[in-house]
Write a protein that holds these residues in place. Structure first.
Motif, PDB file in Angstrom:
ATOM      1  N   VAL A  76       0.838  -1.200   0.000  1.00  0.00           N
ATOM      2  CA  VAL A  76       0.000   0.000   0.000  1.00  0.00           C
ATOM      3  C   VAL A  76       0.874   1.251   0.000  1.00  0.00           C
ATOM      4  CG1 VAL A  76      -1.750   1.302   1.261  1.00  0.00           C
ATOM      5  CG2 VAL A  76      -1.876  -1.197   1.177  1.00  0.00           C
ATOM      6  N   TYR A  77       1.884   1.272   0.850  1.00  0.00           N
ATOM      7  CA  TYR A  77       2.723   2.470   0.950  1.00  0.00           C
ATOM      8  C   TYR A  77       3.521   2.717  -0.320  1.00  0.00           C
ATOM      9  CZ  TYR A  77       1.573   3.225   5.843  1.00  0.00           C
ATOM     10  OH  TYR A  77       0.890   3.502   7.008  1.00  0.00           O
ATOM     11  N   HIS A  78       3.780   1.676  -1.096  1.00  0.00           N
ATOM     12  CA  HIS A  78       4.426   1.910  -2.395  1.00  0.00           C
ATOM     13  C   HIS A  78       3.557   2.815  -3.266  1.00  0.00           C
ATOM     14  CE1 HIS A  78       6.760  -2.173  -1.999  1.00  0.00           C
ATOM     15  NE2 HIS A  78       7.200  -1.249  -1.159  1.00  0.00           N
ATOM     16  N   TYR A  79       2.256   2.564  -3.262  1.00  0.00           N
ATOM     17  CA  TYR A  79       1.328   3.393  -4.027  1.00  0.00           C
ATOM     18  C   TYR A  79       1.204   4.792  -3.417  1.00  0.00           C
ATOM     19  CZ  TYR A  79      -0.509  -0.576  -6.777  1.00  0.00           C
ATOM     20  OH  TYR A  79      -0.662  -1.623  -7.635  1.00  0.00           O
ATOM     21  N   VAL A  80       1.139   4.853  -2.098  1.00  0.00           N
ATOM     22  CA  VAL A  80       0.996   6.147  -1.415  1.00  0.00           C
ATOM     23  C   VAL A  80       2.165   7.057  -1.774  1.00  0.00           C
ATOM     24  CG1 VAL A  80       0.967   7.286   0.836  1.00  0.00           C
ATOM     25  CG2 VAL A  80      -0.374   5.200   0.483  1.00  0.00           C
ATOM     26  N   GLU A  81       3.367   6.503  -1.781  1.00  0.00           N
ATOM     27  CA  GLU A  81       4.557   7.301  -2.091  1.00  0.00           C
ATOM     28  C   GLU A  81       4.605   7.700  -3.564  1.00  0.00           C
ATOM     29  OE1 GLU A  81       7.735   4.793  -0.854  1.00  0.00           O
ATOM     30  OE2 GLU A  81       7.155   4.858   1.276  1.00  0.00           O
ATOM     31  N   ALA A  82       4.126   6.818  -4.432  1.00  0.00           N
ATOM     32  CA  ALA A  82       4.224   7.083  -5.873  1.00  0.00           C
ATOM     33  C   ALA A  82       3.144   8.021  -6.388  1.00  0.00           C
ATOM     34  CB  ALA A  82       4.184   5.764  -6.641  1.00  0.00           C
ATOM     35  N   PHE A  83       1.986   8.028  -5.735  1.00  0.00           N
ATOM     36  CA  PHE A  83       0.847   8.846  -6.192  1.00  0.00           C
ATOM     37  C   PHE A  83       0.317   9.703  -5.036  1.00  0.00           C
ATOM     38  CE2 PHE A  83       0.971   5.154  -8.987  1.00  0.00           C
ATOM     39  CZ  PHE A  83       0.844   5.728 -10.232  1.00  0.00           C
ATOM     40  N   PRO A  84       1.106  10.686  -4.585  1.00  0.00           N
ATOM     41  CA  PRO A  84       0.719  11.448  -3.388  1.00  0.00           C
ATOM     42  C   PRO A  84      -0.505  12.335  -3.576  1.00  0.00           C
ATOM     43  CG  PRO A  84       2.645  12.415  -4.428  1.00  0.00           C
ATOM     44  CD  PRO A  84       2.398  11.116  -5.128  1.00  0.00           C
ATOM     45  N   GLY A  85      -0.849  12.683  -4.810  1.00  0.00           N
ATOM     46  CA  GLY A  85      -1.974  13.591  -5.024  1.00  0.00           C
ATOM     47  C   GLY A  85      -3.206  12.929  -5.585  1.00  0.00           C
ATOM     48  N   THR A  86      -3.273  11.595  -5.501  1.00  0.00           N
ATOM     49  CA  THR A  86      -4.372  10.848  -6.114  1.00  0.00           C
ATOM     50  C   THR A  86      -5.073  10.004  -5.065  1.00  0.00           C
ATOM     51  OG1 THR A  86      -3.144  10.726  -8.195  1.00  0.00           O
ATOM     52  CG2 THR A  86      -4.950   9.171  -7.917  1.00  0.00           C
ATOM     53  N   TYR A  87      -6.397   9.895  -5.175  1.00  0.00           N
ATOM     54  CA  TYR A  87      -7.128   9.022  -4.259  1.00  0.00           C
ATOM     55  C   TYR A  87      -6.855   7.561  -4.603  1.00  0.00           C
ATOM     56  CZ  TYR A  87      -9.860  12.805  -2.233  1.00  0.00           C
ATOM     57  OH  TYR A  87     -10.239  13.929  -1.560  1.00  0.00           O
ATOM     58  N   LEU A  88      -6.495   6.795  -3.591  1.00  0.00           N
ATOM     59  CA  LEU A  88      -6.269   5.367  -3.727  1.00  0.00           C
ATOM     60  C   LEU A  88      -7.468   4.615  -3.157  1.00  0.00           C
ATOM     61  CD1 LEU A  88      -2.539   5.240  -2.552  1.00  0.00           C
ATOM     62  CD2 LEU A  88      -3.416   5.558  -4.877  1.00  0.00           C
ATOM     63  N   MET A  89      -7.762   3.459  -3.750  1.00  0.00           N
ATOM     64  CA  MET A  89      -8.951   2.704  -3.374  1.00  0.00           C
ATOM     65  C   MET A  89      -8.594   1.243  -3.165  1.00  0.00           C
ATOM     66  SD  MET A  89     -11.334   4.417  -6.336  1.00  0.00           S
ATOM     67  CE  MET A  89     -12.893   3.801  -5.711  1.00  0.00           C
ATOM     68  N   MET A  90      -9.237   0.611  -2.166  1.00  0.00           N
ATOM     69  CA  MET A  90      -8.996  -0.792  -1.869  1.00  0.00           C
ATOM     70  C   MET A  90     -10.274  -1.607  -2.061  1.00  0.00           C
ATOM     71  SD  MET A  90      -6.421  -0.761   1.411  1.00  0.00           S
ATOM     72  CE  MET A  90      -5.654  -2.306   0.905  1.00  0.00           C
ATOM     73  N   ARG A  91     -10.096  -2.902  -2.325  1.00  0.00           N
ATOM     74  CA  ARG A  91     -11.241  -3.788  -2.570  1.00  0.00           C
ATOM     75  C   ARG A  91     -12.030  -4.059  -1.293  1.00  0.00           C
ATOM     76  NH1 ARG A  91     -15.188  -6.096  -3.361  1.00  0.00           N
ATOM     77  NH2 ARG A  91     -15.628  -7.881  -4.690  1.00  0.00           N
ATOM     78  N   ARG A  92     -11.360  -4.015  -0.158  1.00  0.00           N
ATOM     79  CA  ARG A  92     -11.998  -4.243   1.140  1.00  0.00           C
ATOM     80  C   ARG A  92     -11.561  -3.154   2.111  1.00  0.00           C
ATOM     81  NH1 ARG A  92     -11.736  -9.039  -1.226  1.00  0.00           N
ATOM     82  NH2 ARG A  92     -13.052 -10.802  -0.583  1.00  0.00           N
TER      83      ARG A  92
END
Length: 336
Positions: A76-92
């Motif tokens: 998850v944190y890999h995505y958080v660091e790579a896309f700091p200005g974008t909303y991230l979404m999880m399946r659960r």
């Protein structure tokens, strides 16, 4: 390292998600994606993949289970660091989704049984793995801060979703506070097909639907004064607008020429469904000559710098600038 599988559920390869080499290369791959796509504001939402069958953060019996939370969170944190200005979404609603305020997605949208299970996770949380009694966290109000989406159920036909079970589809979308449907969607339906009416109804329901409920403004002013103007926004959609796009107010003369523009300080993310939100500002009109002027308002797309949202009001204009009303400027010496 990992296991190949081929069973009734599907086939593929389950890597050893705890392998430090695999984790390191995943971080490099996501970082590269972020450097290419995560810096210009174009991507609004990203559904987290990478783990599980189809990258949807779940596995079935016969497939290597997902790792425990401490390992999952690294991905998850890999995505958080790579896309700091974008909303991230999880399946659960995993605990980290609640902690970081992530959005959620339901890839069985419109499926009554499966969507109700998914909604129960969001409402009550619960167990994910036997070792994690609280692996899923309650996020009943999460939709107010981050988006909900997902693709329509592959177990249902377009005819079921948008025709025979249309009312059920709409009710499930409302309960979910859905903003978008995809990538699985009725994209193969040709425009004008008999299903178009149902698709249009769904498009009208999902996401935000902003409108100006009422305006307080003068009918006439003296030409040495600035006047308070209040726009009251509301939202009869099922979700808020998740990015703080600015409002621009336009002042037009009798010929429709733009005299000035003014950007009041506001935050349209606060306009939740069924709520009212006031935007009050002083229109600087001290230098205007006598005559009749009109006001328009628009929500500006930060990427283009142009109006980017159609408000749900009737509008005599053909563009995305909403006509508000007109007023008269009278001379201070002879206001009559």
């Amino acid at each position: 390292s990992g296991d190949f599988y081929d069973n009734e559920y599907g086939k593929g390869f389950s890597p050893d998600y705890s392998n430090p080499i695999f984790i390191d290369y995943h971080k490099k791959a996501i970082k590269a994606l972020g450097e290419r796509y995560g810096r210009d504001g174009f991507f609004a939402f990203i559904e987290l993949g990478s783990l599980g069958h189809w990258g949807e953060w779940h596995t079935n019996p016969g497939i290597t289970p997902l790792p425990l939370e401490d390992i999952r969170n690294l991905y998850v944190y890999h995505y958080v660091e790579a896309f700091p200005g974008t909303y991230l979404m999880m399946r659960r609603p995993f605990s980290i989704a609640q902690k970081l305020g992530l959005g959620l997605y339901n890839d069985l949208t419109a499926d009554l049984t499966q969507t109700n299970i998914w909604l129960d996770w969001i409402k009550n949380g619960g167990e994910y793995l036997p070792q994690e009694l609280h692996g899923l966290s309650p996020m009943p109000d999460g939709w107010q801060k981050a988006p909900i989406g997902g693709e329509q159920s592959p177990n249902l036909s377009d005819e079921q979703i948008y025709d025979t079970d249309l009312e059920q589809t709409i009710q499930l979308l409302k309960k979910s506070h859905t903003s978008f449907i995809g990538p699985g969607s009725p994209y193969k339906v040709q425009y004008g097909d008999p299903l178009q009416a149902g698709i249009d109804q769904v498009l009208t329901i999902i996401g935000y639907r902003l409108y100006i409920d009422h305006v307080q403004m003068p009918r006439w002013v003296l030409n040495d004064k600035a006047k308070n103007i209040t726009f009251t926004f509301s939202n009869n959609g099922i979700a808020p607008m998740y990015y703080n796009w600015p409002i621009m107010v336009y002042l037009f003369d009798e010929k429709g020429n733009t005299i000035l523009t003014y950007q009041p300080q506001t935050d349209l993310r606060k306009v939740l469904p069924g709520r009212f939100f006031d935007v009050t500002f002083n229109m600087p009109i001290g230098d205007l000559e006598k005559g009749t002027y009109s006001i328009g308002a628009a929500i500006i797309d930060p990427i283009t710098g142009q109006p980017g949202v159609k408000l749900a009001n009737e509008n005599p204009r053909s563009d995305l600038i909403q006509y508000i009303g007109s007023f008269e400027v009278k001379s201070l010496i002879n206001p009559k």
